[in-house]
Design a protein around this motif. Structure first.
Motif, PDB file in Angstrom:
ATOM      1  N   PHE A 173     -30.337  25.598  56.355  1.00 25.99           N
ATOM      2  CA  PHE A 173     -31.462  25.933  57.535  1.00 25.99           C
ATOM      3  C   PHE A 173     -32.298  26.783  58.416  1.00 25.99           C
ATOM      4  N   GLY A 174     -30.987  28.158  58.417  1.00 28.66           N
ATOM      5  CA  GLY A 174     -31.709  29.305  58.688  1.00 28.66           C
ATOM      6  C   GLY A 174     -32.845  29.514  58.567  1.00 28.66           C
ATOM      7  N   ALA A 175     -33.252  29.449  57.377  1.00 29.27           N
ATOM      8  CA  ALA A 175     -34.501  30.328  56.952  1.00 29.27           C
ATOM      9  C   ALA A 175     -35.898  30.227  57.194  1.00 29.27           C
ATOM     10  N   PRO A 176     -36.013  28.443  57.066  1.00 27.73           N
ATOM     11  CA  PRO A 176     -37.233  28.183  58.200  1.00 27.73           C
ATOM     12  C   PRO A 176     -37.032  28.591  59.135  1.00 27.73           C
ATOM     13  N   LEU A 177     -35.835  28.074  60.176  1.00 29.64           N
ATOM     14  CA  LEU A 177     -36.016  28.739  61.773  1.00 29.64           C
ATOM     15  C   LEU A 177     -36.107  29.783  62.105  1.00 29.64           C
ATOM     16  N   ALA A 178     -36.068  30.770  60.760  1.00 27.98           N
ATOM     17  CA  ALA A 178     -36.501  32.347  61.191  1.00 27.98           C
ATOM     18  C   ALA A 178     -37.859  31.966  60.522  1.00 27.98           C
ATOM     19  N   PHE A 179     -38.136  31.533  59.831  1.00 28.68           N
ATOM     20  CA  PHE A 179     -39.593  31.679  59.874  1.00 28.68           C
ATOM     21  C   PHE A 179     -40.883  31.156  61.211  1.00 28.68           C
ATOM     22  N   GLU A 180     -40.233  30.261  61.241  1.00 28.82           N
ATOM     23  CA  GLU A 180     -40.738  29.542  62.548  1.00 28.82           C
ATOM     24  C   GLU A 180     -40.760  30.863  64.175  1.00 28.82           C
ATOM     25  N   GLY A 181     -39.831  31.347  64.311  1.00 28.14           N
ATOM     26  CA  GLY A 181     -39.100  32.180  64.820  1.00 28.14           C
ATOM     27  C   GLY A 181     -40.857  33.369  64.906  1.00 28.14           C
ATOM     28  N   LEU A 182     -40.697  33.829  63.571  1.00 27.74           N
ATOM     29  CA  LEU A 182     -41.995  34.533  63.444  1.00 27.74           C
ATOM     30  C   LEU A 182     -42.865  34.018  63.909  1.00 27.74           C
ATOM     31  N   MET A 183     -43.114  32.922  63.538  1.00 26.96           N
ATOM     32  CA  MET A 183     -44.887  32.217  63.700  1.00 26.96           C
ATOM     33  C   MET A 183     -44.684  31.640  65.461  1.00 26.96           C
ATOM     34  N   ALA A 184     -43.949  31.485  66.091  1.00 27.74           N
ATOM     35  CA  ALA A 184     -44.183  31.467  67.025  1.00 27.74           C
ATOM     36  C   ALA A 184     -43.917  32.473  68.121  1.00 27.74           C
ATOM     37  N   PHE A 185     -42.801  33.442  68.213  1.00 26.24           N
ATOM     38  CA  PHE A 185     -42.955  34.403  68.649  1.00 26.24           C
ATOM     39  C   PHE A 185     -44.022  35.773  68.340  1.00 26.24           C
ATOM     40  N   PHE A 186     -44.322  35.636  67.553  1.00 30.57           N
ATOM     41  CA  PHE A 186     -45.076  37.300  67.533  1.00 30.57           C
ATOM     42  C   PHE A 186     -46.474  36.594  67.024  1.00 30.57           C
ATOM     43  N   PHE A 187     -46.762  35.410  65.898  1.00 28.68           N
ATOM     44  CA  PHE A 187     -47.685  35.310  65.313  1.00 28.68           C
ATOM     45  C   PHE A 187     -48.220  34.749  65.947  1.00 28.68           C
ATOM     46  N   GLU A 188     -47.763  32.868  66.559  1.00 33.13           N
ATOM     47  CA  GLU A 188     -49.118  32.844  67.569  1.00 33.13           C
ATOM     48  C   GLU A 188     -48.509  32.958  68.912  1.00 33.13           C
ATOM     49  N   ALA A 189     -47.812  33.640  69.541  1.00 36.14           N
ATOM     50  CA  ALA A 189     -47.842  34.867  71.065  1.00 36.14           C
ATOM     51  C   ALA A 189     -49.291  35.223  70.574  1.00 36.14           C
ATOM     52  N   THR A 190     -48.790  36.261  70.195  1.00 36.98           N
ATOM     53  CA  THR A 190     -50.341  37.223  70.196  1.00 36.98           C
ATOM     54  C   THR A 190     -51.262  36.520  69.907  1.00 36.98           C
ATOM     55  N   PHE A 191     -51.675  36.128  68.588  1.00 40.34           N
ATOM     56  CA  PHE A 191     -53.083  35.517  69.502  1.00 40.34           C
ATOM     57  C   PHE A 191     -53.543  34.330  70.938  1.00 40.34           C
ATOM     58  N   ILE A 192     -52.866  33.934  71.050  1.00 43.56           N
ATOM     59  CA  ILE A 192     -52.937  32.920  72.847  1.00 43.56           C
ATOM     60  C   ILE A 192     -53.317  34.451  74.035  1.00 43.56           C
ATOM     61  N   GLY A 193     -52.584  35.746  73.395  1.00 46.15           N
ATOM     62  CA  GLY A 193     -52.563  37.067  74.759  1.00 46.15           C
ATOM     63  C   GLY A 193     -53.755  36.993  74.547  1.00 46.15           C
ATOM     64  N   LEU A 194     -54.011  37.532  73.033  1.00 50.09           N
ATOM     65  CA  LEU A 194     -55.400  37.704  72.911  1.00 50.09           C
ATOM     66  C   LEU A 194     -56.829  37.214  73.479  1.00 50.09           C
ATOM     67  N   TRP A 195     -56.478  36.066  73.328  1.00 50.16           N
ATOM     68  CA  TRP A 195     -57.506  35.110  73.865  1.00 50.16           C
ATOM     69  C   TRP A 195     -57.511  34.377  75.351  1.00 50.16           C
ATOM     70  N   ILE A 196     -56.373  34.886  76.216  1.00 47.31           N
ATOM     71  CA  ILE A 196     -56.453  34.910  77.249  1.00 47.31           C
ATOM     72  C   ILE A 196     -57.354  36.036  77.886  1.00 47.31           C
ATOM     73  N   PHE A 197     -56.679  37.426  77.652  1.00 45.99           N
ATOM     74  CA  PHE A 197     -57.341  38.488  78.015  1.00 45.99           C
ATOM     75  C   PHE A 197     -58.723  39.139  77.257  1.00 45.99           C
ATOM     76  N   GLY A 198     -58.524  38.237  76.672  1.00 48.39           N
ATOM     77  CA  GLY A 198     -60.130  38.784  76.087  1.00 48.39           C
ATOM     78  C   GLY A 198     -61.214  38.552  75.955  1.00 48.39           C
ATOM     79  N   TRP A 199     -61.252  37.417  77.254  1.00 47.89           N
ATOM     80  CA  TRP A 199     -62.344  36.699  77.651  1.00 47.89           C
ATOM     81  C   TRP A 199     -63.512  37.647  77.778  1.00 47.89           C
ATOM     82  N   ASP A 200     -63.116  38.730  78.244  1.00 42.43           N
ATOM     83  CA  ASP A 200     -65.100  39.411  78.592  1.00 42.43           C
ATOM     84  C   ASP A 200     -64.450  41.071  77.893  1.00 42.43           C
ATOM     85  N   LYS A 201     -63.835  41.178  77.040  1.00 40.26           N
ATOM     86  CA  LYS A 201     -62.996  42.212  76.429  1.00 40.26           C
ATOM     87  C   LYS A 201     -63.253  42.098  74.852  1.00 40.26           C
TER      88      LYS A 201
END
Length: 481
Positions: free
Chosen positions: A94-122
């Motif tokens: 059970f822990g293996a897919p949850l670990a991957f979900e954490g990587l996707m949600a807290f690193f991959f997904e959050a990184t690109f949401i951050g780029l979208w938020i702050f990248g409008w004029d950059k």
């Protein structure tokens, strides 16, 4: 009933926190796609209407995403607190897919949401657009890893039992990820998420159009929401049909419980009841509206198909498949029938209501309509959001309650998964604390979304305004969110 029973309280707490967290999940999945589509429309056409809609619904997306992250963290802590026996038993798998979900949600997904938020004029426009699409894909991958973990609880695969029988050990991670339940649940979940998101868009658009605010933009978002809701409902129905076939193959008791069918039946006798009044044990049926053959068709894709009933399945489970668990459940492996029966119908019924609202909306707003849309129709359309939200919530209740009494089907009963050393009074305290905190967060979340929704998008510049298009893009601030 012991009100300080640790099992009862732990189940209530997990159910409360899960349903609360799930309020935000489908809107995140669907709104990310919506924002990406709107921004793509602006990128391709240069029409300021789509830019303003992107920014408007982007605010709602980010408010919801932030709350979803906060409440999601609580979920995983509970496995080690109230459900430590369960975690020790299936933690390797059970822990293996949850670990991957954490990587996707807290690193991959959050990184690109951050780029979208702050990248409008950059960022270049194309790269900025790509960031929201990548974040959307990341959110979907995150959802899939969660579904894969949950699918193991519904249909355990890719593991072997330890030699002493104390725990499940993963042997094939690919099998866990390609669990038939997960593969069938992903499209069903994504379509349902977009159906709920389309309901939000319809409701907000109808609220503004009722007041004749932002008419040009809201007519476009309304059309998008109406067509999206109908298309998503069709996708939910088709993917749900495939999911039901997998459910019958892996958990036949859940399908029997969905119909509260005690005796096995074939053909016309395997009917689907739209509405039934009777005794909980199935010995007496006072009134019922039934569709012959429908349950057989849903379960087997054949009008002559046979569907196993609760009594026959209990006999099979007790004598052949799971005799070691029979005494613990008193020979009854069925879930709480009134919950599964009505949750299954409310899921279908509420989704159908939302789709009918969309069909009526398309008819009333068609180009050849000879009169304005009446006020009552706009007020009715506002209910598209609550109807679609309740549909997806009761669907999740059916999925999880239908698995009972198992926490992992065929391997572990729910009562065996609770932490053995946690007294009931400590669970009660945390349950009350979570209830209070989540109630306060609900007020904040709902208030922020309602405030944003009522304010609406920034108004379009007046026709003929000098450099209106260029100025609107340049004035898009990185701190808008």
């Amino acid at each position: 009933m012991d009100l300080l029973d640790p099992l009862l309280l732990a189940r209530w707490q997990f159910g409360l926190t899960t349903l609360y967290h799930f309020l935000f999940v489908p809107l995140t999945l669907g709104m990310a796609l919506t924002v990406a589509i709107f921004q793509t429309a602006w990128f391709r056409t240069g029409n300021l209407k789509w830019l303003h809609l992107t920014r408007f619904f982007g605010k709602i997306f980010l408010i919801n995403f932030a709350m979803g992250v906060v409440t999601g963290i609580v979920q995983e802590f509970q496995f080690g607190m109230n459900w430590s026996s369960y975690s020790r038993f299936v933690g390797d798998v059970f822990g293996a897919p949850l670990a991957f979900e954490g990587l996707m949600a807290f690193f991959f997904e959050a990184t690109f949401i951050g780029l979208w938020i702050f990248g409008w004029d950059k960022l270049p426009k194309a790269l900025h657009l790509a960031s929201i699409w990548i974040a959307t894909i990341g959110a979907w991958f995150s959802a899939y890893f969660i579904l894969a973990a949950n699918a193991f609880m519904q249909n355990p695969v890719g593991f072997k039992m330890a030699e002493d029988g104390s725990r499940a050990e993963m042997t094939d991670f690919f099998a866990v990820l390609t669990n038939p339940v997960a593969l069938a649940a992903l499209p069903h979940t994504l379509f349902a998420a977009f159906m709920m998101t389309a309901g939000v868009i319809v409701s907000i658009s109808a609220w503004h159009l009722l007041r004749k605010q932002n008419v040009d933009m809201m007519r476009s978002s309304l059309k998008f929401g109406l067509w999206g809701l109908i298309a998503a409902f069709a996708g939910v129905a088709i993917s749900g049909d495939q999911l039901s076939l997998v459910m019958v193959a892996t958990q036949p008791m859940k399908m029997a419980a969905a119909e509260a069918m005690f005796d096995s039946a074939c053909g016309a006798d395997a009917s689907f009841s739209i509405f039934t009044l009777g005794t909980p044990d199935g010995t007496s049926e006072l009134f019922s509206i039934r569709v012959p053959y429908l349950l057989a068709l849903l379960s087997t894709h054949s009008f002559d198909g046979c569907v196993e009933g609760i009594n026959d399945l209990n006999t099979l489970y007790t004598t052949e498949m799971f005799p070691q668990f029979a005494d613990q459940v008193d020979g009854n492996f069925a879930p709480v029938l009134w919950v599964t029966y009505w949750a299954f119908r409310w899921m279908i019924g509420l989704g159908g209501v939302a789709a009918l609202v969309a069909v009526a909306g398309l008819w009333l707003t068609r180009r050849k309509a000879k009169r304005d849309v009446p006020a009552w129709a706009w007020r009715l359309a506002i209910w598209a959001w609550p109807a679609s939200l309740l549909a997806i919530l009761v669907g999740w209740i059916f999925t999880e309650m239908g698995r009972q009494p198992w926490i992992v089907f065929s391997l572990m009963l729910t009562e065996d998964g609770v932490s053995p050393s946690v007294p009931g009074w400590t669970v009660l305290i945390s349950l009350l604390a979570f209830t209070g905190i989540y109630a306060a967060l609900a007020v904040v979340e709902f208030g922020l979304i309602m405030k944003t929704a009522k304010k609406g998008p920034d108004p379009l510049p007046e026709p003929g305004a000098p450099d209106a298009r260029t100025q609107a893009v340049e004035d898009t601030p990185t701190t808008v969110y």
